[in-house]
Write an enzyme that holds these catalytic residues in place. Structure first.
Site, PDB file in Angstrom:
ATOM      1  N   ARG A 238       1.024  -1.194   0.090  1.00  0.00           N
ATOM      2  CA  ARG A 238       0.087   0.032   0.015  1.00  0.00           C
ATOM      3  C   ARG A 238       0.971   1.384   0.016  1.00  0.00           C
ATOM      4  O   ARG A 238       1.943   1.244   0.711  1.00  0.00           O
ATOM      5  CB  ARG A 238      -0.894   0.016   1.241  1.00  0.00           C
ATOM      6  CG  ARG A 238      -2.206  -0.844   1.107  1.00  0.00           C
ATOM      7  CD  ARG A 238      -3.190  -0.323   0.129  1.00  0.00           C
ATOM      8  NE  ARG A 238      -4.449  -0.948   0.251  1.00  0.00           N
ATOM      9  CZ  ARG A 238      -4.542  -2.353  -0.430  1.00  0.00           C
ATOM     10  NH1 ARG A 238      -3.482  -2.916  -1.257  1.00  0.00           N
ATOM     11  NH2 ARG A 238      -5.638  -2.974  -0.241  1.00  0.00           N
ATOM     12  N   GLU A 267      -3.613   7.797  -5.131  1.00  0.00           N
ATOM     13  CA  GLU A 267      -3.958   6.997  -6.253  1.00  0.00           C
ATOM     14  C   GLU A 267      -5.065   7.502  -6.983  1.00  0.00           C
ATOM     15  O   GLU A 267      -6.263   8.003  -6.241  1.00  0.00           O
ATOM     16  CB  GLU A 267      -4.078   5.326  -5.807  1.00  0.00           C
ATOM     17  CG  GLU A 267      -2.753   4.868  -5.407  1.00  0.00           C
ATOM     18  CD  GLU A 267      -2.731   3.570  -5.164  1.00  0.00           C
ATOM     19  OE1 GLU A 267      -3.782   2.838  -5.305  1.00  0.00           O
ATOM     20  OE2 GLU A 267      -1.568   2.957  -4.639  1.00  0.00           O
ATOM     21  N   HIS A 286      -1.456   0.049  -9.574  1.00  0.00           N
ATOM     22  CA  HIS A 286      -1.961  -0.867  -8.421  1.00  0.00           C
ATOM     23  C   HIS A 286      -2.609  -2.072  -9.146  1.00  0.00           C
ATOM     24  O   HIS A 286      -3.955  -2.141  -9.275  1.00  0.00           O
ATOM     25  CB  HIS A 286      -3.155   0.015  -7.690  1.00  0.00           C
ATOM     26  CG  HIS A 286      -3.447  -0.562  -6.411  1.00  0.00           C
ATOM     27  ND1 HIS A 286      -3.661   0.194  -5.194  1.00  0.00           N
ATOM     28  CD2 HIS A 286      -3.185  -1.921  -6.057  1.00  0.00           C
ATOM     29  CE1 HIS A 286      -3.693  -0.687  -4.316  1.00  0.00           C
ATOM     30  NE2 HIS A 286      -3.667  -1.709  -4.731  1.00  0.00           N
TER      31      HIS A 286
HETATM   32  P1  NAP Z   1      -0.948 -10.986   5.662  1.00  0.00           P
HETATM   33  O1  NAP Z   1      -0.950 -12.597   5.007  1.00  0.00           O
HETATM   34  O2  NAP Z   1      -1.694 -10.465   6.445  1.00  0.00           O
HETATM   35  O3  NAP Z   1       0.596 -10.494   5.733  1.00  0.00           O
HETATM   36  C1  NAP Z   1       1.193  -9.319   6.131  1.00  0.00           C
HETATM   37  C2  NAP Z   1       2.252  -9.734   6.815  1.00  0.00           C
HETATM   38  O4  NAP Z   1       2.832  -8.284   7.423  1.00  0.00           O
HETATM   39  C3  NAP Z   1       2.376 -10.506   8.070  1.00  0.00           C
HETATM   40  O5  NAP Z   1       3.394 -11.578   8.278  1.00  0.00           O
HETATM   41  C4  NAP Z   1       2.594  -9.544   9.248  1.00  0.00           C
HETATM   42  O6  NAP Z   1       3.163 -10.331  10.192  1.00  0.00           O
HETATM   43  C5  NAP Z   1       3.499  -8.505   8.770  1.00  0.00           C
HETATM   44  N1  NAP Z   1       3.343  -7.307   9.333  1.00  0.00           N
HETATM   45  C6  NAP Z   1       2.042  -6.626   9.642  1.00  0.00           C
HETATM   46  N2  NAP Z   1       2.446  -5.507  10.629  1.00  0.00           N
HETATM   47  C7  NAP Z   1       3.729  -5.376  10.666  1.00  0.00           C
HETATM   48  C8  NAP Z   1       4.581  -4.543  11.045  1.00  0.00           C
HETATM   49  N3  NAP Z   1       4.223  -3.365  11.618  1.00  0.00           N
HETATM   50  N4  NAP Z   1       6.114  -4.523  10.983  1.00  0.00           N
HETATM   51  C9  NAP Z   1       6.528  -5.701  10.529  1.00  0.00           C
HETATM   52  N5  NAP Z   1       5.601  -6.912   9.820  1.00  0.00           N
HETATM   53  C10 NAP Z   1       4.243  -6.463   9.937  1.00  0.00           C
HETATM   54  O7  NAP Z   1      -1.467 -10.110   4.297  1.00  0.00           O
HETATM   55  P2  NAP Z   1      -1.148 -10.607   2.606  1.00  0.00           P
HETATM   56  O8  NAP Z   1      -2.177 -11.422   2.239  1.00  0.00           O
HETATM   57  O9  NAP Z   1       0.272 -11.186   2.515  1.00  0.00           O
HETATM   58  O10 NAP Z   1      -1.197  -9.025   2.113  1.00  0.00           O
HETATM   59  C11 NAP Z   1      -0.345  -8.101   2.465  1.00  0.00           C
HETATM   60  C12 NAP Z   1      -0.706  -6.845   2.091  1.00  0.00           C
HETATM   61  O11 NAP Z   1      -0.516  -6.835   0.627  1.00  0.00           O
HETATM   62  C13 NAP Z   1      -2.084  -6.237   2.255  1.00  0.00           C
HETATM   63  O12 NAP Z   1      -2.431  -5.884   3.419  1.00  0.00           O
HETATM   64  C14 NAP Z   1      -2.342  -5.338   1.061  1.00  0.00           C
HETATM   65  O13 NAP Z   1      -2.396  -4.291   1.491  1.00  0.00           O
HETATM   66  C15 NAP Z   1      -1.395  -5.683   0.188  1.00  0.00           C
HETATM   67  N6  NAP Z   1      -1.834  -6.229  -1.082  1.00  0.00           N
HETATM   68  C16 NAP Z   1      -1.630  -5.407  -2.254  1.00  0.00           C
HETATM   69  C17 NAP Z   1      -2.122  -5.782  -3.622  1.00  0.00           C
HETATM   70  C18 NAP Z   1      -1.856  -5.097  -4.730  1.00  0.00           C
HETATM   71  O14 NAP Z   1      -2.667  -5.042  -5.567  1.00  0.00           O
HETATM   72  N7  NAP Z   1      -0.747  -4.227  -4.838  1.00  0.00           N
HETATM   73  C19 NAP Z   1      -2.739  -7.118  -3.714  1.00  0.00           C
HETATM   74  C20 NAP Z   1      -2.922  -7.837  -2.567  1.00  0.00           C
HETATM   75  C21 NAP Z   1      -2.550  -7.383  -1.147  1.00  0.00           C
HETATM   76  P3  NAP Z   1       3.199  -9.899  11.627  1.00  0.00           P
HETATM   77  O15 NAP Z   1       1.855  -9.833  12.174  1.00  0.00           O
HETATM   78  O16 NAP Z   1       3.920 -11.021  12.579  1.00  0.00           O
HETATM   79  O17 NAP Z   1       4.004  -8.590  11.989  1.00  0.00           O
END
Ligand code: NAP
Length: 320
Positions: A238, A267, A286
């Site tokens: 994001r 965006e 995006h």
């Molecule tokens: P997820 O499975 O919830 O993974 C997020 C990871 O980030 C977790 O391992 C979490 O581990 C870590 N995290 C959260 N807060 C943190 C912090 N303060 N410091 C360090 N690590 C942290 O989510 P996902 O499905 O992989 O998706 C991740 C993100 O990608 C989404 O939230 C979304 O915003 C983005 N996304 C973007 C697109 C796009 O079109 N560009 C598409 C899909 C997703 P801990 O809780 O242990 O910290």
């Protein structure tokens, strides 16, 4: 009276059809232009369900007028556009679309990494502008990705999928999360490091943390200054996690090699944005989850969640 649903963007008719069979469905009539705040506010006051996009800011103020609203289903895995607390206080369920977009977004992350490190965009631009006059020994030389060290900030679902792909390139993977994931370390042969160590050691840094109060501005001037001069930064989760002013300075002064950006603080990114003037920026609009199959599957999850809530069942993927 049938429950009413408002969809904040024009979506394919065949995907909306199952909802129309059971409910009254109203849909914003443009695919390109986002719903206006005024219309959104008006609809929120009337409907039982809201199908939202990541471009819709559903804040506390917006939810004030909701009296019948039972569910907000967001067409994204991220849900930072919705005030979860405010929704919870009003008894509104919020759902997202995780898992089904993981592999597609990981493909984009690796593709963007390759494109950025190997300078696809400036090379293609030069070719189209007639700049390809001869093969040159050092023309458009970039950075390798095979055999390098990649640091993944946010080893969640998408982070793991990127790590799996990285192994095919003989890449050493470092990661940083708030919590260590021992099982993942073993399964995918990845190493946990503190954030500063990741930034210092990685040849390529991939950001995959959600946007939260904690991650806002997580990568600023200090963090960028720790990165190698030859390193690339790939931002796929994001906008707002990377400080764009600091990133511009680092790229302009070549204290890092390049950046690949799928997400931005604002965006669509304004065309006059300084980052877009730099040749070492690869920018895409995006499109992390933007494959035909995945977007359709995401939409089906939204349809299921809305139907479940309106028919009194517990939905999958509730996030509040
Ligand atoms: P997820 O499975 O919830 O993974 C997020 C990871 O980030 C977790 O391992 C979490 O581990 C870590 N995290 C959260 N807060 C943190 C912090 N303060 N410091 C360090 N690590 C942290 O989510 P996902 O499905 O992989 O998706 C991740 C993100 O990608 C989404 O939230 C979304 O915003 C983005 N996304 C973007 C697109 C796009 O079109 N560009 C598409 C899909 C997703 P801990 O809780 O242990 O910290």
């Amino acid at each position: 009276m049938k429950p009413t649903i408002f969809i904040t963007r024009k979506l394919p008719d065949e995907l909306v059809a199952p909802l129309k069979e059971k409910f009254t469905v109203r849909m914003w009539d443009s695919e390109e232009v986002a719903v206006t705040k005024a219309v959104l506010r008006e609809e929120i006051a009337q409907v039982d369900a809201l199908w939202t996009m990541l471009t819709d800011a559903i804040d506390r103020d917006m939810l004030e007028s909701a009296t019948h609203l039972k569910v907000i289903s967001n067409l994204a895995v991220g849900f930072n556009n919705i005030d979860l607390e405010a929704a919870k206080e009003k008894g509104i369920i919020v759902t997202n679309t995780p898992d089904v977009l993981t592999e597609t977004t990981a493909d984009l992350a690796v593709g963007l990494l390759l494109a950025t490190a190997r300078r696809f965009n400036s090379a293609e631009k030069d070719l189209r502008q007639g700049g390809w006059l001869s093969w040159t020994p050092m023309g458009f030389t970039g950075m390798d990705i095979h055999g390098t060290t990649v640091g993944i900030i946010g080893m969640g679902r998408i982070g793991e999928a990127v790590a799996r792909r990285a192994k095919g390139f003989n890449i050493r993977v470092l990661y940083h999360n708030r919590n260590r994931k021992l099982e993942t370390e073993e399964k995918y042969d990845v190493e946990y490091v503190e954030l500063d160590d990741l930034l210092k050691q990685a040849d390529h840094v991939v950001i995959l943390v959600p946007f939260t109060a904690e991650t806002k501005g997580m990568i600023g001037e200090r963090e960028l200054s720790l990165m190698k001069k030859t390193a690339t930064l790939i931002s796929v989760s994001r906008g707002g996690i990377v400080d764009e002013v600091a990133l511009y300075d680092a790229l302009k002064n070549e204290t890092i090699f390049a950046a690949g950006l799928d997400v931005f603080e604002t965006e669509p990114i304004p065309l006059r944005h300084p980052l877009l003037t730099l040749p070492n920026v690869t920018a895409v609009p995006h499109i992390g989850s933007a494959s035909v199959q995945t977007r359709r599957t995401m939409m089906k999850l939204n349809v299921e969640a809305i139907t479940d809530v309106l028919e009194g069942r517990e939905p999958k993927n509730q996030v509040n």
